[in-house]
Design an enzyme around this catalytic site. Structure first.
Site, PDB file in Angstrom:
ATOM      1  N   ASP A   5       0.837  -1.201   0.000  1.00 28.84           N
ATOM      2  CA  ASP A   5       0.000   0.000   0.000  1.00 28.84           C
ATOM      3  C   ASP A   5       0.884   1.268   0.000  1.00 28.84           C
ATOM      4  OD1 ASP A   5      -2.817   0.916   0.401  1.00 28.84           O
ATOM      5  OD2 ASP A   5      -1.991   1.815   2.217  1.00 28.84           O
ATOM      6  N   GLU A  23       1.655  -0.682  -4.884  1.00 31.19           N
ATOM      7  CA  GLU A  23       0.656   0.305  -5.290  1.00 31.19           C
ATOM      8  C   GLU A  23       1.435   1.573  -5.647  1.00 31.19           C
ATOM      9  OE1 GLU A  23      -3.276   2.767  -3.804  1.00 31.19           O
ATOM     10  OE2 GLU A  23      -1.589   2.507  -2.470  1.00 31.19           O
TER      11      GLU A  23
HETATM   12  C1  NOJ Z   1      -4.559   2.744  -0.835  1.00 35.26           C
HETATM   13  C2  NOJ Z   1      -5.624   1.747  -0.490  1.00 35.26           C
HETATM   14  O1  NOJ Z   1      -5.872   0.942  -1.610  1.00 35.26           O
HETATM   15  C3  NOJ Z   1      -6.818   2.548  -0.051  1.00 35.26           C
HETATM   16  O2  NOJ Z   1      -7.972   1.752   0.057  1.00 35.26           O
HETATM   17  C4  NOJ Z   1      -6.459   3.225   1.243  1.00 35.26           C
HETATM   18  O3  NOJ Z   1      -7.535   4.047   1.654  1.00 35.26           O
HETATM   19  C5  NOJ Z   1      -5.199   4.080   1.098  1.00 35.26           C
HETATM   20  N1  NOJ Z   1      -4.162   3.427   0.360  1.00 35.26           N
HETATM   21  C6  NOJ Z   1      -4.636   4.411   2.449  1.00 35.26           C
HETATM   22  O4  NOJ Z   1      -4.132   3.244   3.038  1.00 35.26           O
END
Ligand code: NOJ
Length: 532
Positions: free
Chosen positions: A205, A269
Protein backbone atom coordinates in the site's frame (compact mmCIF):
# COMPACT_ATOMS: atom_id res chain seq x y z
CA UNK A 1 2.90 -22.32 -15.85
CA UNK A 2 4.67 -24.93 -17.90
CA UNK A 3 6.24 -22.30 -20.10
CA UNK A 4 8.00 -20.43 -17.30
CA UNK A 5 10.83 -22.60 -16.14
CA UNK A 6 12.29 -20.21 -13.57
CA UNK A 7 10.51 -21.05 -10.29
CA UNK A 8 10.89 -17.44 -9.14
CA UNK A 9 8.82 -16.31 -12.12
CA UNK A 10 5.95 -18.73 -11.54
CA UNK A 11 3.57 -15.80 -11.82
CA UNK A 12 4.73 -14.34 -15.16
CA UNK A 13 2.36 -16.37 -17.30
CA UNK A 14 -0.36 -16.38 -14.65
CA UNK A 15 -3.30 -14.25 -13.61
CA UNK A 16 -3.84 -12.70 -10.19
CA UNK A 17 -7.21 -12.02 -8.63
CA UNK A 18 -7.86 -9.39 -5.99
CA UNK A 19 -10.25 -10.31 -3.20
CA UNK A 20 -11.82 -7.65 -1.04
CA UNK A 21 -12.50 -10.03 1.85
CA UNK A 22 -15.36 -8.12 3.42
CA UNK A 23 -17.40 -8.56 0.26
CA UNK A 24 -16.39 -11.94 -1.16
CA UNK A 25 -18.27 -14.65 0.72
CA UNK A 26 -19.77 -14.77 4.20
CA UNK A 27 -19.47 -18.20 5.82
CA UNK A 28 -21.03 -17.36 9.20
CA UNK A 29 -24.10 -15.32 8.31
CA UNK A 30 -23.05 -11.99 9.81
CA UNK A 31 -23.26 -10.08 6.54
CA UNK A 32 -19.47 -9.67 6.36
CA UNK A 33 -17.22 -11.79 4.12
CA UNK A 34 -14.53 -13.86 5.82
CA UNK A 35 -11.65 -16.27 5.28
CA UNK A 36 -13.93 -19.30 5.55
CA UNK A 37 -16.01 -17.82 2.75
CA UNK A 38 -12.92 -17.38 0.57
CA UNK A 39 -11.82 -20.97 1.20
CA UNK A 40 -15.29 -22.05 0.04
CA UNK A 41 -14.80 -20.24 -3.26
CA UNK A 42 -11.37 -21.55 -4.16
CA UNK A 43 -12.86 -24.01 -6.62
CA UNK A 44 -14.32 -21.07 -8.54
CA UNK A 45 -10.88 -19.48 -8.69
CA UNK A 46 -9.25 -22.71 -9.76
CA UNK A 47 -11.78 -23.14 -12.58
CA UNK A 48 -11.19 -19.55 -13.62
CA UNK A 49 -7.51 -20.42 -13.86
CA UNK A 50 -5.94 -17.91 -11.51
CA UNK A 51 -2.44 -18.48 -10.16
CA UNK A 52 -2.54 -16.08 -7.25
CA UNK A 53 -4.80 -14.06 -4.99
CA UNK A 54 -4.15 -10.58 -3.59
CA UNK A 55 -6.07 -10.38 -0.34
CA UNK A 56 -6.93 -6.83 0.69
CA UNK A 57 -6.12 -6.45 4.41
CA UNK A 58 -7.35 -9.13 6.78
CA UNK A 59 -5.14 -7.97 9.66
CA UNK A 60 -6.66 -6.36 12.77
CA UNK A 61 -8.26 -3.00 12.15
CA UNK A 62 -10.80 -0.65 13.73
CA UNK A 63 -11.95 0.01 10.13
CA UNK A 64 -11.69 3.75 9.95
CA UNK A 65 -10.35 2.98 6.47
CA UNK A 66 -11.66 -0.58 6.15
CA UNK A 67 -8.53 -2.55 6.94
CA UNK A 68 -6.02 0.05 5.69
CA UNK A 69 -5.65 1.22 9.29
CA UNK A 70 -3.84 -1.69 10.87
CA UNK A 71 -3.86 -2.12 14.64
CA UNK A 72 -1.93 -5.41 14.64
CA UNK A 73 0.20 -6.49 11.68
CA UNK A 74 0.59 -10.02 12.98
CA UNK A 75 -2.95 -11.17 13.59
CA UNK A 76 -6.19 -11.67 11.69
CA UNK A 77 -9.13 -9.41 12.44
CA UNK A 78 -11.89 -11.45 14.16
CA UNK A 79 -14.33 -10.28 11.45
CA UNK A 80 -12.40 -12.50 9.04
CA UNK A 81 -11.35 -15.42 11.24
CA UNK A 82 -8.10 -16.50 12.83
CA UNK A 83 -4.48 -17.13 11.96
CA UNK A 84 -5.41 -20.81 11.66
CA UNK A 85 -7.98 -19.87 8.99
CA UNK A 86 -5.33 -17.92 7.11
CA UNK A 87 -2.97 -20.91 7.28
CA UNK A 88 -5.78 -23.11 5.98
CA UNK A 89 -6.41 -20.68 3.13
CA UNK A 90 -2.73 -20.73 2.16
CA UNK A 91 -2.73 -24.51 2.23
CA UNK A 92 -6.05 -25.07 0.45
CA UNK A 93 -5.18 -22.52 -2.22
CA UNK A 94 -1.74 -24.10 -2.63
CA UNK A 95 -3.35 -27.46 -3.31
CA UNK A 96 -5.17 -25.82 -6.20
CA UNK A 97 -2.02 -24.19 -7.56
CA UNK A 98 -2.99 -20.77 -6.20
CA UNK A 99 -0.66 -18.63 -4.06
CA UNK A 100 -1.62 -15.88 -1.66
CA UNK A 101 -0.36 -12.30 -1.58
CA UNK A 102 -1.30 -10.31 1.47
CA UNK A 103 -1.60 -6.55 1.74
CA UNK A 104 1.20 -4.70 3.53
CA UNK A 105 0.33 -1.23 4.87
CA UNK A 106 3.66 0.42 5.75
CA UNK A 107 2.84 4.11 5.30
CA UNK A 108 0.75 4.38 8.44
CA UNK A 109 -0.77 2.37 11.26
CA UNK A 110 -4.11 2.74 12.99
CA UNK A 111 -4.14 5.20 15.86
CA UNK A 112 -5.11 2.15 17.94
CA UNK A 113 -1.89 0.31 17.13
CA UNK A 114 0.12 -0.32 20.29
CA UNK A 115 3.00 1.70 18.83
CA UNK A 116 0.87 4.81 18.47
CA UNK A 117 -0.89 4.32 21.78
CA UNK A 118 2.57 4.30 23.36
CA UNK A 119 3.73 7.27 21.25
CA UNK A 120 0.88 9.38 22.61
CA UNK A 121 2.31 9.04 26.11
CA UNK A 122 4.74 11.82 25.30
CA UNK A 123 8.03 12.82 23.68
CA UNK A 124 10.01 10.32 25.73
CA UNK A 125 7.79 7.30 25.03
CA UNK A 126 9.72 4.40 23.47
CA UNK A 127 7.64 4.35 20.26
CA UNK A 128 7.30 8.13 19.87
CA UNK A 129 9.94 8.11 17.16
CA UNK A 130 8.03 5.53 15.10
CA UNK A 131 5.84 8.41 13.89
CA UNK A 132 6.44 11.83 12.32
CA UNK A 133 6.12 14.55 14.99
CA UNK A 134 6.84 18.24 14.68
CA UNK A 135 6.36 21.43 16.67
CA UNK A 136 3.74 23.97 15.61
CA UNK A 137 4.74 27.17 13.86
CA UNK A 138 5.07 30.13 16.27
CA UNK A 139 1.40 31.02 15.65
CA UNK A 140 0.37 27.49 16.64
CA UNK A 141 -0.51 26.39 13.11
CA UNK A 142 0.70 23.09 11.57
CA UNK A 143 4.44 22.66 10.94
CA UNK A 144 4.10 22.94 7.14
CA UNK A 145 1.54 23.13 4.34
CA UNK A 146 1.21 19.40 3.56
CA UNK A 147 -2.32 18.23 2.81
CA UNK A 148 -3.92 14.87 3.49
CA UNK A 149 -4.97 12.77 0.48
CA UNK A 150 -8.32 12.45 2.20
CA UNK A 151 -8.86 16.21 2.63
CA UNK A 152 -7.65 18.96 4.95
CA UNK A 153 -4.22 19.48 6.52
CA UNK A 154 -1.99 16.43 6.94
CA UNK A 155 -1.23 17.31 10.57
CA UNK A 156 -3.21 16.79 13.77
CA UNK A 157 -2.35 18.49 17.04
CA UNK A 158 -1.73 16.24 20.04
CA UNK A 159 -2.82 18.65 22.74
CA UNK A 160 -1.13 16.74 25.52
CA UNK A 161 2.36 17.24 24.12
CA UNK A 162 1.71 20.36 22.02
CA UNK A 163 3.20 18.65 18.96
CA UNK A 164 1.57 17.73 15.67
CA UNK A 165 1.73 14.28 14.10
CA UNK A 166 1.60 13.60 10.35
CA UNK A 167 -1.22 11.75 8.60
CA UNK A 168 -1.27 11.62 4.81
CA UNK A 169 -4.68 9.91 5.00
CA UNK A 170 -7.23 9.98 7.87
CA UNK A 171 -6.12 11.46 11.19
CA UNK A 172 -6.70 7.97 12.62
CA UNK A 173 -3.93 6.73 10.28
CA UNK A 174 -0.73 8.29 11.69
CA UNK A 175 2.22 8.07 9.28
CA UNK A 176 5.22 6.01 10.29
CA UNK A 177 8.65 7.61 10.21
CA UNK A 178 10.63 5.59 7.69
CA UNK A 179 13.83 7.48 8.57
CA UNK A 180 13.77 5.51 11.82
CA UNK A 181 15.81 2.32 11.60
CA UNK A 182 13.62 0.70 14.25
CA UNK A 183 10.60 1.05 11.93
CA UNK A 184 12.58 -0.60 9.15
CA UNK A 185 13.59 -3.47 11.39
CA UNK A 186 10.04 -3.91 12.66
CA UNK A 187 8.78 -4.26 9.07
CA UNK A 188 11.52 -6.72 8.13
CA UNK A 189 10.13 -8.87 10.93
CA UNK A 190 6.54 -8.42 9.70
CA UNK A 191 7.55 -9.53 6.20
CA UNK A 192 9.22 -12.62 7.60
CA UNK A 193 6.28 -13.36 9.91
CA UNK A 194 3.98 -13.86 6.90
CA UNK A 195 6.51 -15.24 4.46
CA UNK A 196 7.55 -17.90 6.96
CA UNK A 197 3.88 -19.01 7.01
CA UNK A 198 3.94 -19.60 3.26
CA UNK A 199 2.45 -16.31 2.09
CA UNK A 200 3.83 -15.75 -1.43
CA UNK A 201 4.33 -12.00 -1.23
CA UNK A 202 2.73 -8.65 -0.67
CA UNK A 203 0.82 -5.96 -2.44
CA UNK A 204 2.34 -2.86 -0.86
CA UNK A 205 0.00 0.00 0.00
CA UNK A 206 1.13 3.58 -0.75
CA UNK A 207 4.39 2.10 -1.95
CA UNK A 208 5.70 5.33 -3.49
CA UNK A 209 4.72 7.52 -0.56
CA UNK A 210 5.88 5.85 2.61
CA UNK A 211 8.91 8.04 3.27
CA UNK A 212 8.71 11.85 3.50
CA UNK A 213 11.15 14.70 3.20
CA UNK A 214 13.37 14.54 6.27
CA UNK A 215 13.37 18.34 6.60
CA UNK A 216 9.55 18.54 6.25
CA UNK A 217 9.88 21.30 3.63
CA UNK A 218 6.76 23.13 2.44
CA UNK A 219 5.19 21.90 -0.78
CA UNK A 220 5.12 24.36 -3.71
CA UNK A 221 1.78 25.75 -4.91
CA UNK A 222 -0.11 23.59 -7.42
CA UNK A 223 -0.35 24.78 -11.01
CA UNK A 224 -2.96 24.02 -13.61
CA UNK A 225 -0.65 21.31 -14.99
CA UNK A 226 -0.89 19.32 -11.77
CA UNK A 227 -3.35 16.47 -11.19
CA UNK A 228 -6.80 17.70 -10.27
CA UNK A 229 -6.61 16.44 -6.66
CA UNK A 230 -3.46 18.51 -6.10
CA UNK A 231 -5.02 21.58 -7.71
CA UNK A 232 -7.90 21.07 -5.31
CA UNK A 233 -5.50 20.88 -2.35
CA UNK A 234 -3.66 23.98 -3.59
CA UNK A 235 -0.21 22.40 -3.25
CA UNK A 236 1.79 19.96 -5.30
CA UNK A 237 2.78 16.92 -3.21
CA UNK A 238 6.52 17.16 -3.78
CA UNK A 239 7.80 16.57 -0.28
CA UNK A 240 5.24 14.24 1.32
CA UNK A 241 5.20 11.57 -1.39
CA UNK A 242 7.37 10.13 -4.18
CA UNK A 243 10.61 10.76 -2.34
CA UNK A 244 13.67 9.03 -3.81
CA UNK A 245 14.45 7.30 -0.52
CA UNK A 246 11.45 4.96 -1.04
CA UNK A 247 13.73 3.02 -3.37
CA UNK A 248 16.15 2.22 -0.53
CA UNK A 249 13.32 0.59 1.39
CA UNK A 250 12.24 -1.44 -1.63
CA UNK A 251 15.78 -2.64 -2.24
CA UNK A 252 15.97 -3.71 1.39
CA UNK A 253 12.72 -5.67 1.12
CA UNK A 254 13.75 -7.25 -2.18
CA UNK A 255 16.87 -8.55 -0.45
CA UNK A 256 14.69 -10.15 2.25
CA UNK A 257 12.37 -11.56 -0.42
CA UNK A 258 15.37 -13.13 -2.10
CA UNK A 259 16.23 -15.18 0.97
CA UNK A 260 13.08 -17.27 0.33
CA UNK A 261 12.57 -20.09 -2.13
CA UNK A 262 10.73 -19.29 -4.26
CA UNK A 263 11.50 -15.63 -3.94
CA UNK A 264 8.62 -13.76 -2.32
CA UNK A 265 6.83 -11.22 -4.50
CA UNK A 266 6.64 -7.45 -4.03
CA UNK A 267 3.87 -5.81 -6.04
CA UNK A 268 3.53 -2.11 -5.31
CA UNK A 269 0.66 0.31 -5.29
CA UNK A 270 2.72 2.72 -7.36
CA UNK A 271 0.24 5.56 -7.63
CA UNK A 272 2.18 7.75 -10.04
CA UNK A 273 0.94 9.55 -13.12
CA UNK A 274 4.05 9.14 -15.24
CA UNK A 275 5.04 5.80 -16.80
CA UNK A 276 8.75 6.62 -16.66
CA UNK A 277 8.42 7.17 -12.89
CA UNK A 278 6.61 3.84 -12.61
CA UNK A 279 9.55 2.18 -14.37
CA UNK A 280 11.90 3.45 -11.64
CA UNK A 281 10.16 1.26 -9.08
CA UNK A 282 11.54 -1.80 -10.85
CA UNK A 283 15.06 -0.57 -10.02
CA UNK A 284 17.52 -2.29 -12.31
CA UNK A 285 14.86 -4.89 -13.12
CA UNK A 286 15.98 -7.22 -10.33
CA UNK A 287 16.46 -5.22 -7.16
CA UNK A 288 13.20 -3.39 -6.28
CA UNK A 289 9.58 -4.26 -7.01
CA UNK A 290 8.65 -7.31 -9.04
CA UNK A 291 5.67 -5.37 -10.30
CA UNK A 292 3.99 -2.02 -9.92
CA UNK A 293 0.35 -1.22 -10.56
CA UNK A 294 -0.08 1.04 -13.55
CA UNK A 295 -2.53 3.81 -12.64
CA UNK A 296 -2.00 5.61 -15.93
CA UNK A 297 -3.51 2.56 -17.62
CA UNK A 298 -6.32 2.27 -15.06
CA UNK A 299 -7.28 5.89 -15.65
CA UNK A 300 -6.99 5.70 -19.45
CA UNK A 301 -10.30 5.54 -21.34
CA UNK A 302 -11.33 2.31 -23.09
CA UNK A 303 -10.02 3.68 -26.34
CA UNK A 304 -7.68 1.95 -28.76
CA UNK A 305 -5.31 4.84 -29.28
CA UNK A 306 -5.13 5.88 -25.62
CA UNK A 307 -4.49 2.38 -24.30
CA UNK A 308 -2.03 1.51 -27.04
CA UNK A 309 -0.03 4.63 -26.20
CA UNK A 310 0.23 3.59 -22.54
CA UNK A 311 1.30 0.06 -23.42
CA UNK A 312 3.91 1.25 -25.90
CA UNK A 313 5.34 3.63 -23.32
CA UNK A 314 5.56 0.81 -20.78
CA UNK A 315 7.36 -1.33 -23.31
CA UNK A 316 9.76 1.52 -24.08
CA UNK A 317 10.61 2.52 -20.50
CA UNK A 318 10.73 -0.73 -18.51
CA UNK A 319 14.17 -1.84 -17.39
CA UNK A 320 15.39 -5.16 -18.79
CA UNK A 321 13.62 -8.06 -17.13
CA UNK A 322 10.86 -5.90 -15.63
CA UNK A 323 7.43 -7.47 -15.96
CA UNK A 324 4.35 -5.24 -16.35
CA UNK A 325 1.16 -5.48 -14.28
CA UNK A 326 -2.25 -4.70 -15.80
CA UNK A 327 -5.45 -3.88 -13.91
CA UNK A 328 -8.80 -2.35 -14.75
CA UNK A 329 -10.51 -2.30 -11.36
CA UNK A 330 -9.74 -2.39 -7.68
CA UNK A 331 -11.37 -1.46 -4.39
CA UNK A 332 -10.52 2.24 -4.87
CA UNK A 333 -11.80 2.88 -8.40
CA UNK A 334 -15.12 2.34 -10.12
CA UNK A 335 -15.27 -1.21 -11.55
CA UNK A 336 -14.15 -1.57 -15.17
CA UNK A 337 -17.61 -2.75 -16.26
CA UNK A 338 -18.94 0.66 -15.22
CA UNK A 339 -15.97 2.99 -15.69
CA UNK A 340 -14.60 1.64 -18.97
CA UNK A 341 -17.61 -0.10 -20.44
CA UNK A 342 -20.60 1.91 -19.18
CA UNK A 343 -22.28 -1.42 -18.42
CA UNK A 344 -22.16 -2.59 -22.06
CA UNK A 345 -21.30 -6.33 -22.00
CA UNK A 346 -19.60 -6.20 -25.43
CA UNK A 347 -17.22 -3.50 -24.17
CA UNK A 348 -16.64 -5.37 -20.90
CA UNK A 349 -15.55 -8.42 -22.89
CA UNK A 350 -13.17 -6.45 -25.10
CA UNK A 351 -11.66 -4.79 -22.01
CA UNK A 352 -11.09 -8.17 -20.39
CA UNK A 353 -9.43 -9.58 -23.51
CA UNK A 354 -7.08 -6.58 -23.43
CA UNK A 355 -6.21 -7.17 -19.78
CA UNK A 356 -5.72 -10.89 -20.22
CA UNK A 357 -3.60 -10.77 -23.38
CA UNK A 358 -1.12 -7.96 -22.83
CA UNK A 359 2.46 -8.80 -22.08
CA UNK A 360 2.56 -8.93 -18.28
CA UNK A 361 0.49 -10.23 -15.41
CA UNK A 362 -3.13 -9.09 -15.10
CA UNK A 363 -4.87 -8.56 -11.78
CA UNK A 364 -8.61 -9.11 -12.02
CA UNK A 365 -10.71 -7.57 -9.26
CA UNK A 366 -13.45 -9.74 -7.81
CA UNK A 367 -16.51 -9.47 -10.02
CA UNK A 368 -14.57 -8.46 -13.15
CA UNK A 369 -14.90 -12.07 -14.29
CA UNK A 370 -18.70 -11.71 -14.48
CA UNK A 371 -18.71 -8.11 -15.72
CA UNK A 372 -20.06 -6.84 -12.40
CA UNK A 373 -20.87 -3.13 -12.43
CA UNK A 374 -20.65 -0.73 -9.47
CA UNK A 375 -23.11 -1.34 -6.65
CA UNK A 376 -26.10 0.80 -5.68
CA UNK A 377 -24.88 3.31 -3.09
CA UNK A 378 -27.10 6.11 -1.82
CA UNK A 379 -25.95 8.81 0.55
CA UNK A 380 -27.31 6.96 3.58
CA UNK A 381 -25.33 3.81 2.65
CA UNK A 382 -21.93 5.49 2.58
CA UNK A 383 -19.31 3.91 4.85
CA UNK A 384 -16.19 5.23 3.16
CA UNK A 385 -15.37 8.34 5.13
CA UNK A 386 -13.89 10.04 2.10
CA UNK A 387 -17.22 9.61 0.32
CA UNK A 388 -19.09 10.94 3.33
CA UNK A 389 -16.79 13.96 3.40
CA UNK A 390 -17.06 14.90 -0.27
CA UNK A 391 -20.54 13.63 -1.28
CA UNK A 392 -21.94 14.36 -3.89
CA UNK A 393 -18.81 15.73 -5.63
CA UNK A 394 -16.94 12.53 -4.85
CA UNK A 395 -19.09 9.67 -3.68
CA UNK A 396 -16.29 7.54 -2.26
CA UNK A 397 -15.37 3.95 -2.86
CA UNK A 398 -18.30 1.96 -1.52
CA UNK A 399 -19.80 1.30 -4.97
CA UNK A 400 -16.84 -0.87 -5.98
CA UNK A 401 -16.83 -2.69 -2.63
CA UNK A 402 -20.38 -4.09 -2.59
CA UNK A 403 -20.83 -7.86 -2.05
CA UNK A 404 -20.05 -10.40 -4.75
CA UNK A 405 -23.17 -12.00 -6.27
CA UNK A 406 -22.75 -15.76 -6.60
CA UNK A 407 -26.34 -16.76 -7.41
CA UNK A 408 -29.71 -15.18 -8.07
CA UNK A 409 -31.68 -15.81 -4.85
CA UNK A 410 -31.93 -13.76 -1.65
CA UNK A 411 -28.47 -13.18 -0.20
CA UNK A 412 -27.01 -13.74 -3.66
CA UNK A 413 -24.99 -16.72 -2.41
CA UNK A 414 -22.83 -14.16 -0.59
CA UNK A 415 -24.69 -14.65 2.67
CA UNK A 416 -27.76 -16.37 4.01
CA UNK A 417 -31.18 -15.10 2.88
CA UNK A 418 -32.50 -12.34 5.11
CA UNK A 419 -29.11 -11.21 6.41
CA UNK A 420 -28.30 -7.51 6.09
CA UNK A 421 -25.00 -7.19 4.28
CA UNK A 422 -22.40 -4.68 5.48
CA UNK A 423 -22.82 -2.69 2.25
CA UNK A 424 -25.94 -3.03 0.10
CA UNK A 425 -25.81 -5.66 -2.59
CA UNK A 426 -27.00 -5.09 -6.14
CA UNK A 427 -29.97 -7.24 -7.19
CA UNK A 428 -28.10 -10.54 -7.65
CA UNK A 429 -30.54 -11.79 -10.29
CA UNK A 430 -29.08 -9.18 -12.68
CA UNK A 431 -25.52 -10.51 -12.65
CA UNK A 432 -24.14 -13.52 -10.81
CA UNK A 433 -21.67 -16.37 -11.18
CA UNK A 434 -24.13 -19.29 -11.30
CA UNK A 435 -26.19 -17.92 -14.17
CA UNK A 436 -23.09 -17.44 -16.31
CA UNK A 437 -21.75 -20.96 -15.79
CA UNK A 438 -21.72 -22.91 -19.03
CA UNK A 439 -23.04 -20.04 -21.16
CA UNK A 440 -20.44 -19.56 -23.90
CA UNK A 441 -21.68 -16.00 -24.41
CA UNK A 442 -21.09 -15.02 -20.79
CA UNK A 443 -18.29 -12.86 -19.50
CA UNK A 444 -17.32 -15.65 -17.11
CA UNK A 445 -16.83 -18.26 -19.83
CA UNK A 446 -14.91 -15.75 -21.96
CA UNK A 447 -12.54 -15.13 -19.04
CA UNK A 448 -12.09 -18.85 -18.51
CA UNK A 449 -11.31 -19.44 -22.18
CA UNK A 450 -8.89 -16.52 -22.37
CA UNK A 451 -7.03 -17.52 -19.22
CA UNK A 452 -6.86 -21.12 -20.49
CA UNK A 453 -5.40 -19.81 -23.76
CA UNK A 454 -2.68 -17.99 -21.79
CA UNK A 455 -1.77 -21.25 -20.14
CA UNK A 456 -1.82 -23.16 -23.42
CA UNK A 457 0.13 -20.72 -25.61
CA UNK A 458 3.60 -19.67 -24.63
CA UNK A 459 3.26 -16.62 -26.88
CA UNK A 460 0.40 -15.31 -24.74
CA UNK A 461 1.97 -16.25 -21.44
CA UNK A 462 5.42 -14.82 -21.84
CA UNK A 463 5.94 -13.71 -25.45
CA UNK A 464 6.97 -10.20 -26.42
CA UNK A 465 4.57 -7.41 -27.41
CA UNK A 466 4.58 -5.64 -30.76
CA UNK A 467 1.93 -3.29 -32.10
CA UNK A 468 0.85 -4.18 -35.64
CA UNK A 469 -0.96 -1.84 -38.04
CA UNK A 470 -4.74 -1.81 -37.78
CA UNK A 471 -7.63 0.48 -38.82
CA UNK A 472 -8.56 3.57 -36.82
CA UNK A 473 -10.49 2.78 -33.65
CA UNK A 474 -8.94 -0.66 -33.44
CA UNK A 475 -5.82 -2.07 -31.84
CA UNK A 476 -3.83 -5.11 -32.85
CA UNK A 477 -0.68 -6.63 -31.43
CA UNK A 478 1.50 -9.61 -31.93
CA UNK A 479 2.43 -11.64 -28.86
CA UNK A 480 5.54 -13.73 -29.23
CA UNK A 481 6.25 -15.20 -32.66
CA UNK A 482 2.85 -15.93 -34.01
CA UNK A 483 -0.13 -14.95 -31.86
CA UNK A 484 -2.20 -11.92 -32.85
CA UNK A 485 -4.71 -10.08 -30.70
CA UNK A 486 -7.21 -8.08 -32.76
CA UNK A 487 -9.43 -5.61 -30.91
CA UNK A 488 -12.21 -3.77 -32.65
CA UNK A 489 -12.84 -1.00 -30.14
CA UNK A 490 -15.06 0.98 -32.47
CA UNK A 491 -18.78 1.12 -33.22
CA UNK A 492 -18.34 -0.10 -36.80
CA UNK A 493 -17.13 -3.39 -38.32
CA UNK A 494 -13.39 -3.53 -39.05
CA UNK A 495 -11.04 -5.70 -41.07
CA UNK A 496 -7.56 -6.52 -39.82
CA UNK A 497 -4.95 -7.37 -42.47
CA UNK A 498 -1.97 -9.64 -42.12
CA UNK A 499 -3.70 -11.97 -39.65
CA UNK A 500 -3.42 -15.69 -40.23
CA UNK A 501 -4.26 -18.66 -38.06
CA UNK A 502 -7.03 -20.08 -35.96
CA UNK A 503 -9.30 -17.96 -33.83
CA UNK A 504 -8.49 -19.45 -30.44
CA UNK A 505 -10.63 -17.08 -28.37
CA UNK A 506 -13.26 -14.57 -29.41
CA UNK A 507 -15.78 -12.42 -27.60
CA UNK A 508 -18.17 -13.85 -30.21
CA UNK A 509 -17.82 -17.58 -29.48
CA UNK A 510 -19.29 -18.48 -32.88
CA UNK A 511 -16.01 -17.34 -34.46
CA UNK A 512 -13.81 -19.56 -32.31
CA UNK A 513 -12.18 -22.32 -34.33
CA UNK A 514 -12.59 -20.42 -37.61
CA UNK A 515 -9.51 -19.82 -39.71
CA UNK A 516 -8.22 -16.38 -40.73
CA UNK A 517 -6.35 -16.55 -44.03
CA UNK A 518 -4.54 -13.25 -44.25
CA UNK A 519 -7.30 -11.06 -42.86
CA UNK A 520 -9.91 -11.04 -40.13
CA UNK A 521 -13.18 -9.11 -40.03
CA UNK A 522 -14.71 -8.32 -36.69
CA UNK A 523 -18.03 -6.71 -35.82
CA UNK A 524 -18.11 -3.57 -33.64
CA UNK A 525 -16.70 -4.13 -30.13
CA UNK A 526 -15.34 -7.60 -30.79
CA UNK A 527 -11.98 -9.05 -29.79
CA UNK A 528 -10.19 -12.13 -31.08
CA UNK A 529 -7.00 -14.01 -30.29
CA UNK A 530 -5.56 -15.74 -33.34
CA UNK A 531 -2.89 -18.40 -33.00
CA UNK A 532 -0.83 -19.78 -35.84
C1 NOJ B 1 -4.56 2.74 -0.83
C2 NOJ B 1 -5.62 1.75 -0.49
O1 NOJ B 1 -5.87 0.94 -1.61
C3 NOJ B 1 -6.82 2.55 -0.05
O2 NOJ B 1 -7.97 1.75 0.06
C4 NOJ B 1 -6.46 3.23 1.24
O3 NOJ B 1 -7.54 4.05 1.65
C5 NOJ B 1 -5.20 4.08 1.10
N1 NOJ B 1 -4.16 3.43 0.36
C6 NOJ B 1 -4.64 4.41 2.45
O4 NOJ B 1 -4.13 3.24 3.04
Amino acid sequence: MAQVNDPDRWWHGGVFYQIYPRSYADSNGDGVGDLGGIIGKLDHLQRLGVSGIWLSPVTCSPNRDWGYDVSDYRDIDPDYGTLADLDELVQEAGQRGIRILMDLVPNHTSDRHAWFVDALRGPDAPYRGYYVWADPKPDGSPPNNWMSNFGGPAWRLDEASGQYYLHNFEAEQPDLDWWNEDVRNAFDDILRFWWDRGVAGFRIDVCNGMIKDEELRDNPPATEDDPIDQQFMGVRSVYNTDRPEAHDILRRWRAVAGTYDPERLLIGETYVDDISVLAQFYGNGRDELHGGFNFVFIHAPLDAEAMRAVVEEVEATRPPGAWPIWTGSNHDVSRLATRWAGGDPAKVKVALVVLLTLRGTPFLYQGDEIGLTDGPIEREDVLDRVGARFWPYYKGRDAERTPMPWSAGAGGGFTEPGVTTWLPMADPSQCNVADQEGDANSVLELCRRTIAARAAHEDLAVGGYRTVPSPEGTWAYRRGESTTVALNMSDAPATFDDVGGTVAVCTDPALEGSVAEGSLSLAAWTAAVVTA
